[in-house]
Scaffold this motif. Structure first.
Motif, PDB file in Angstrom:
ATOM      1  N   ASP A   1       0.810  -1.213   0.000  1.00 48.33           N
ATOM      2  CA  ASP A   1       0.000   0.000   0.000  1.00 48.33           C
ATOM      3  C   ASP A   1       0.843   1.263   0.000  1.00 48.33           C
ATOM      4  OD1 ASP A   1      -2.184  -1.628   0.153  1.00 48.33           O
ATOM      5  OD2 ASP A   1      -2.368  -1.462   2.339  1.00 48.33           O
ATOM      6  N   ALA A   2       2.167   1.138  -0.121  1.00 46.22           N
ATOM      7  CA  ALA A   2       3.034   2.318  -0.036  1.00 46.22           C
ATOM      8  C   ALA A   2       2.635   3.329  -1.104  1.00 46.22           C
ATOM      9  CB  ALA A   2       4.493   1.932  -0.222  1.00 46.22           C
ATOM     10  N   GLY A   3       2.352   4.534  -0.676  1.00 47.07           N
ATOM     11  CA  GLY A   3       1.992   5.589  -1.595  1.00 47.07           C
ATOM     12  C   GLY A   3       0.499   5.756  -1.780  1.00 47.07           C
ATOM     13  N   THR A   4      -0.277   4.924  -1.099  1.00 41.34           N
ATOM     14  CA  THR A   4      -1.711   5.089  -1.238  1.00 41.34           C
ATOM     15  C   THR A   4      -2.272   5.735   0.005  1.00 41.34           C
ATOM     16  OG1 THR A   4      -2.217   2.918  -0.328  1.00 41.34           O
ATOM     17  CG2 THR A   4      -1.920   3.048  -2.711  1.00 41.34           C
ATOM     18  N   GLY A   5      -3.237   6.560  -0.156  1.00 45.94           N
ATOM     19  CA  GLY A   5      -3.890   7.210   0.968  1.00 45.94           C
ATOM     20  C   GLY A   5      -5.141   6.480   1.375  1.00 45.94           C
ATOM     21  N   GLY A   6      -5.396   5.363   0.763  1.00 47.35           N
ATOM     22  CA  GLY A   6      -6.591   4.583   1.035  1.00 47.35           C
ATOM     23  C   GLY A   6      -7.068   3.972  -0.260  1.00 47.35           C
ATOM     24  N   PRO A   7      -8.189   3.296  -0.245  1.00 48.91           N
ATOM     25  CA  PRO A   7      -8.693   2.665  -1.471  1.00 48.91           C
ATOM     26  C   PRO A   7      -8.997   3.699  -2.543  1.00 48.91           C
ATOM     27  CG  PRO A   7      -9.964   1.969   0.473  1.00 48.91           C
ATOM     28  CD  PRO A   7      -9.024   3.037   0.903  1.00 48.91           C
ATOM     29  N   GLY A   8      -8.407   3.484  -3.706  1.00 51.09           N
ATOM     30  CA  GLY A   8      -8.719   4.342  -4.841  1.00 51.09           C
ATOM     31  C   GLY A   8      -8.019   5.689  -4.845  1.00 51.09           C
ATOM     32  N   THR A   9      -7.071   5.946  -3.934  1.00 51.10           N
ATOM     33  CA  THR A   9      -6.398   7.257  -3.918  1.00 51.10           C
ATOM     34  C   THR A   9      -4.913   7.083  -4.170  1.00 51.10           C
ATOM     35  OG1 THR A   9      -6.097   7.132  -1.540  1.00 51.10           O
ATOM     36  CG2 THR A   9      -8.069   8.279  -2.332  1.00 51.10           C
ATOM     37  N   ARG A  10      -4.543   6.397  -5.240  1.00 52.65           N
ATOM     38  CA  ARG A  10      -3.142   6.135  -5.575  1.00 52.65           C
ATOM     39  C   ARG A  10      -2.447   7.439  -5.965  1.00 52.65           C
ATOM     40  NH1 ARG A  10       1.103   3.147  -4.848  1.00 52.65           N
ATOM     41  NH2 ARG A  10       2.356   2.859  -6.685  1.00 52.65           N
ATOM     42  N   SER A  11      -1.311   7.733  -5.329  1.00 56.79           N
ATOM     43  CA  SER A  11      -0.566   8.939  -5.704  1.00 56.79           C
ATOM     44  C   SER A  11       0.308   8.608  -6.909  1.00 56.79           C
ATOM     45  CB  SER A  11       0.293   9.412  -4.533  1.00 56.79           C
ATOM     46  OG  SER A  11       1.274   8.452  -4.213  1.00 56.79           O
ATOM     47  N   SER A  12       0.828   9.597  -7.552  1.00 57.16           N
ATOM     48  CA  SER A  12       1.625   9.375  -8.750  1.00 57.16           C
ATOM     49  C   SER A  12       2.978   8.772  -8.391  1.00 57.16           C
ATOM     50  CB  SER A  12       1.817  10.694  -9.493  1.00 57.16           C
ATOM     51  OG  SER A  12       2.701  11.519  -8.763  1.00 57.16           O
ATOM     52  N   HIS A  13       3.575   8.096  -9.370  1.00 57.24           N
ATOM     53  CA  HIS A  13       4.893   7.498  -9.152  1.00 57.24           C
ATOM     54  C   HIS A  13       5.945   8.567  -8.868  1.00 57.24           C
ATOM     55  CE1 HIS A  13       3.799   3.404  -9.943  1.00 57.24           C
ATOM     56  NE2 HIS A  13       3.257   3.712 -11.123  1.00 57.24           N
ATOM     57  N   ALA A  14       5.782   9.724  -9.452  1.00 54.29           N
ATOM     58  CA  ALA A  14       6.739  10.802  -9.221  1.00 54.29           C
ATOM     59  C   ALA A  14       6.726  11.234  -7.750  1.00 54.29           C
ATOM     60  CB  ALA A  14       6.426  11.987 -10.123  1.00 54.29           C
ATOM     61  N   ASP A  15       5.530  11.325  -7.166  1.00 45.80           N
ATOM     62  CA  ASP A  15       5.435  11.678  -5.745  1.00 45.80           C
ATOM     63  C   ASP A  15       6.086  10.615  -4.869  1.00 45.80           C
ATOM     64  OD1 ASP A  15       4.087  13.988  -6.374  1.00 45.80           O
ATOM     65  OD2 ASP A  15       2.091  13.113  -6.007  1.00 45.80           O
ATOM     66  N   ASP A  16       5.825   9.348  -5.219  1.00 46.84           N
ATOM     67  CA  ASP A  16       6.411   8.254  -4.444  1.00 46.84           C
ATOM     68  C   ASP A  16       7.935   8.267  -4.547  1.00 46.84           C
ATOM     69  OD1 ASP A  16       3.896   7.470  -3.720  1.00 46.84           O
ATOM     70  OD2 ASP A  16       3.740   5.911  -5.260  1.00 46.84           O
ATOM     71  N   LEU A  17       8.440   8.490  -5.754  1.00 52.22           N
ATOM     72  CA  LEU A  17       9.894   8.550  -5.936  1.00 52.22           C
ATOM     73  C   LEU A  17      10.499   9.735  -5.184  1.00 52.22           C
ATOM     74  CD1 LEU A  17      10.233   7.570  -9.695  1.00 52.22           C
ATOM     75  CD2 LEU A  17      10.954   6.240  -7.708  1.00 52.22           C
ATOM     76  N   ALA A  18       9.797  10.855  -5.186  1.00 50.43           N
ATOM     77  CA  ALA A  18      10.288  12.023  -4.453  1.00 50.43           C
ATOM     78  C   ALA A  18      10.337  11.735  -2.951  1.00 50.43           C
ATOM     79  CB  ALA A  18       9.401  13.232  -4.733  1.00 50.43           C
ATOM     80  N   LYS A  19       9.315  11.038  -2.433  1.00 50.79           N
ATOM     81  CA  LYS A  19       9.308  10.684  -1.011  1.00 50.79           C
ATOM     82  C   LYS A  19      10.459   9.737  -0.678  1.00 50.79           C
ATOM     83  CE  LYS A  19       4.331  11.211  -0.495  1.00 50.79           C
ATOM     84  NZ  LYS A  19       3.053  10.505  -0.335  1.00 50.79           N
ATOM     85  N   LEU A  20      10.674   8.743  -1.550  1.00 49.71           N
ATOM     86  CA  LEU A  20      11.785   7.809  -1.326  1.00 49.71           C
ATOM     87  C   LEU A  20      13.127   8.534  -1.355  1.00 49.71           C
ATOM     88  CD1 LEU A  20      10.795   4.632  -3.379  1.00 49.71           C
ATOM     89  CD2 LEU A  20      11.112   4.813  -0.916  1.00 49.71           C
ATOM     90  N   SER A  21      13.274   9.434  -2.316  1.00 48.88           N
ATOM     91  CA  SER A  21      14.517  10.197  -2.421  1.00 48.88           C
ATOM     92  C   SER A  21      14.752  11.050  -1.177  1.00 48.88           C
ATOM     93  CB  SER A  21      14.478  11.077  -3.668  1.00 48.88           C
ATOM     94  OG  SER A  21      15.632  11.873  -3.743  1.00 48.88           O
TER      95      SER A  21
END
Length: 139
Positions: free
Chosen positions: A97-117
């Motif tokens: 579920d990493a990067g999701t705010g709940g069911p159906g609220t998937r954030s973009s891959h760019a946001d996830d990569l920025a958080k990881l960075s």
């Protein structure tokens, strides 16, 4: 202001500051007494009575005899907190579920990569953990 000279004001502030510092030290010692696992119940009670009944002498004696143990307790607590934080970040980064705010609220891959960075830059993730999480995101 003539009846209370500047030097007396400075002296009063210094005494007040030292009193506050001593209170902080007293509370630090009392918490160390209770979190110390190597002290038994009677030893904890003895130190507590000494620190509360003869505060200045008790604090000085505790610092002399148990000062190194206080430092070890602080270091161990900091390492435990760091270990728990790293475990949480690892679990959060590796969860499906990493990067999701709940069911159906998937954030973009760019946001996830920025958080990881950002986590990697702050030292919360190792290079290996970062690369693994990044590969999982891009897959």
């Amino acid at each position: 202001m003539d009846d209370y000279p500047m030097l007396n004001l400075f002296w009063t502030m210094l005494v007040f500051f030292l009193w506050i510092m001593w209170l902080f030290l007293l509370f630090k010692i009392i918490t160390d007494i209770f979190r110390s696992h190597e002290l038994g119940g009677w030893a904890k009670a003895g130190w507590l009575i000494l620190v509360l009944i003869l505060p200045f002498l008790g604090v000085l004696l505790y610092l002399i005899f148990r000062g190194p143990a206080m430092a070890e307790h602080d270091i161990k607590d900091a390492q435990d907190r760091e270990r728990a934080f790293r475990s949480y970040v690892r679990d959060a980064a590796n969860s499906p579920d990493a990067g999701t705010g709940g069911p159906g609220t998937r954030s973009s891959h760019a946001d996830d990569l920025a958080k990881l960075s950002d986590l990697k830059d702050r030292g919360a993730l190792t290079d290996e953990e970062y690369q693994r999480a990044k590969a999982k995101l891009l897959a």
